[in-house]
Design a protein around this motif. Sequence first.
Motif, PDB file in Angstrom:
ATOM      1  N   LEU A  75       0.818  -1.207   0.000  1.00 15.83           N
ATOM      2  CA  LEU A  75       0.000   0.000   0.000  1.00 15.83           C
ATOM      3  C   LEU A  75       0.852   1.258   0.000  1.00 15.83           C
ATOM      4  O   LEU A  75       0.397   2.314  -0.441  1.00 15.83           O
ATOM      5  N   ARG A  76       2.073   1.157   0.493  1.00 20.71           N
ATOM      6  CA  ARG A  76       2.964   2.316   0.458  1.00 20.71           C
ATOM      7  C   ARG A  76       3.244   2.756  -0.983  1.00 20.71           C
ATOM      8  O   ARG A  76       3.497   3.916  -1.248  1.00 20.71           O
ATOM      9  N   PHE A  77       3.219   1.785  -1.909  1.00 17.45           N
ATOM     10  CA  PHE A  77       3.503   2.106  -3.315  1.00 17.45           C
ATOM     11  C   PHE A  77       2.263   2.578  -4.072  1.00 17.45           C
ATOM     12  O   PHE A  77       2.347   2.914  -5.236  1.00 17.45           O
ATOM     13  N   LYS A  78       1.106   2.605  -3.413  1.00 17.93           N
ATOM     14  CA  LYS A  78      -0.130   3.010  -4.067  1.00 17.93           C
ATOM     15  C   LYS A  78      -0.029   4.434  -4.609  1.00 17.93           C
ATOM     16  O   LYS A  78      -0.494   4.718  -5.698  1.00 17.93           O
ATOM     17  N   ASN A  79       0.584   5.313  -3.851  1.00 15.12           N
ATOM     18  CA  ASN A  79       0.715   6.703  -4.270  1.00 15.12           C
ATOM     19  C   ASN A  79       1.860   6.899  -5.258  1.00 15.12           C
ATOM     20  O   ASN A  79       1.997   7.974  -5.817  1.00 15.12           O
ATOM     21  N   HIS A  80       2.672   5.885  -5.451  1.00 15.73           N
ATOM     22  CA  HIS A  80       3.832   5.986  -6.325  1.00 15.73           C
ATOM     23  C   HIS A  80       3.730   5.018  -7.505  1.00 15.73           C
ATOM     24  O   HIS A  80       4.716   4.431  -7.921  1.00 15.73           O
ATOM     25  N   LYS A  81       2.530   4.862  -8.055  1.00 11.76           N
ATOM     26  CA  LYS A  81       2.311   3.916  -9.152  1.00 11.76           C
ATOM     27  C   LYS A  81       3.184   4.253 -10.362  1.00 11.76           C
ATOM     28  O   LYS A  81       3.762   3.367 -10.976  1.00 11.76           O
ATOM     29  N   PHE A  82       3.245   5.507 -10.689  1.00  7.32           N
ATOM     30  CA  PHE A  82       4.011   5.910 -11.864  1.00  7.32           C
ATOM     31  C   PHE A  82       5.488   5.549 -11.707  1.00  7.32           C
ATOM     32  O   PHE A  82       6.104   5.011 -12.632  1.00  7.32           O
ATOM     33  N   ALA A  83       6.049   5.803 -10.558  1.00  3.56           N
ATOM     34  CA  ALA A  83       7.467   5.491 -10.322  1.00  3.56           C
ATOM     35  C   ALA A  83       7.708   3.988 -10.344  1.00  3.56           C
ATOM     36  O   ALA A  83       8.716   3.519 -10.893  1.00  3.56           O
ATOM     37  N   VAL A  84       6.798   3.203  -9.790  1.00  2.69           N
ATOM     38  CA  VAL A  84       6.956   1.744  -9.779  1.00  2.69           C
ATOM     39  C   VAL A  84       6.857   1.199 -11.199  1.00  2.69           C
ATOM     40  O   VAL A  84       7.681   0.368 -11.618  1.00  2.69           O
ATOM     41  N   ILE A  85       5.868   1.662 -11.967  1.00  2.00           N
ATOM     42  CA  ILE A  85       5.712   1.193 -13.344  1.00  2.00           C
ATOM     43  C   ILE A  85       6.907   1.601 -14.184  1.00  2.00           C
ATOM     44  O   ILE A  85       7.435   0.805 -14.973  1.00  2.00           O
TER      45      ILE A  85
END
Length: 175
Positions: free
Chosen positions: A16-26
């Motif tokens: 869930l920590r990466f939910k706000n950082h979807k663009f960076a993860v993708i």
Amino acid sequence: MLSFSSLVFSWRMRLLRFKNHKFAVILSIVFIVVILLWGPPAYKESWLDPFSTLNVPNRVLHPHAINKLGMINSDDPLHPLYYTNKGIILELMRNLQRATPLSSSEQALLALENQKVKYFTLHREPSKFHVEEDYALQYYSEKGIVHFGQQFFQINEASIYNFTQITNGMTSGWW
């Protein structure tokens, strides 16, 4: 000891920590996939390799690109031979990087006139980086000298051993 449900819950909370950082993860995943797909061919061609083989830059005569050797012996010119063991060919090309250029003196050239010579063809298959091409190389086995590209080179013991391995393992015919 953690139960399975608590383990799953803890991983869900971490994700869930990466939910706000979807663009960076993708973007990171795409970058990693691109590196995995492009990396091995780029390493194989090794554009960053500063060495040269027989005074020819590696972008032209790259050791990984040479995959077949043909040979015609001066004693028996009617029976060509070929060799396809890529590991030994790569080892030979790496050892030829350490060849020492010889000065073009008349005495050295006269001494080579009476020597047995083996005519090698270094074959490069076509790829997306370069076209198919053959390079001629003459090997004087008694003197440990190769003639390539209008220049003579003294080769080391490892190259002589590779040439011996190759000539012993050749197959009759041509590729």
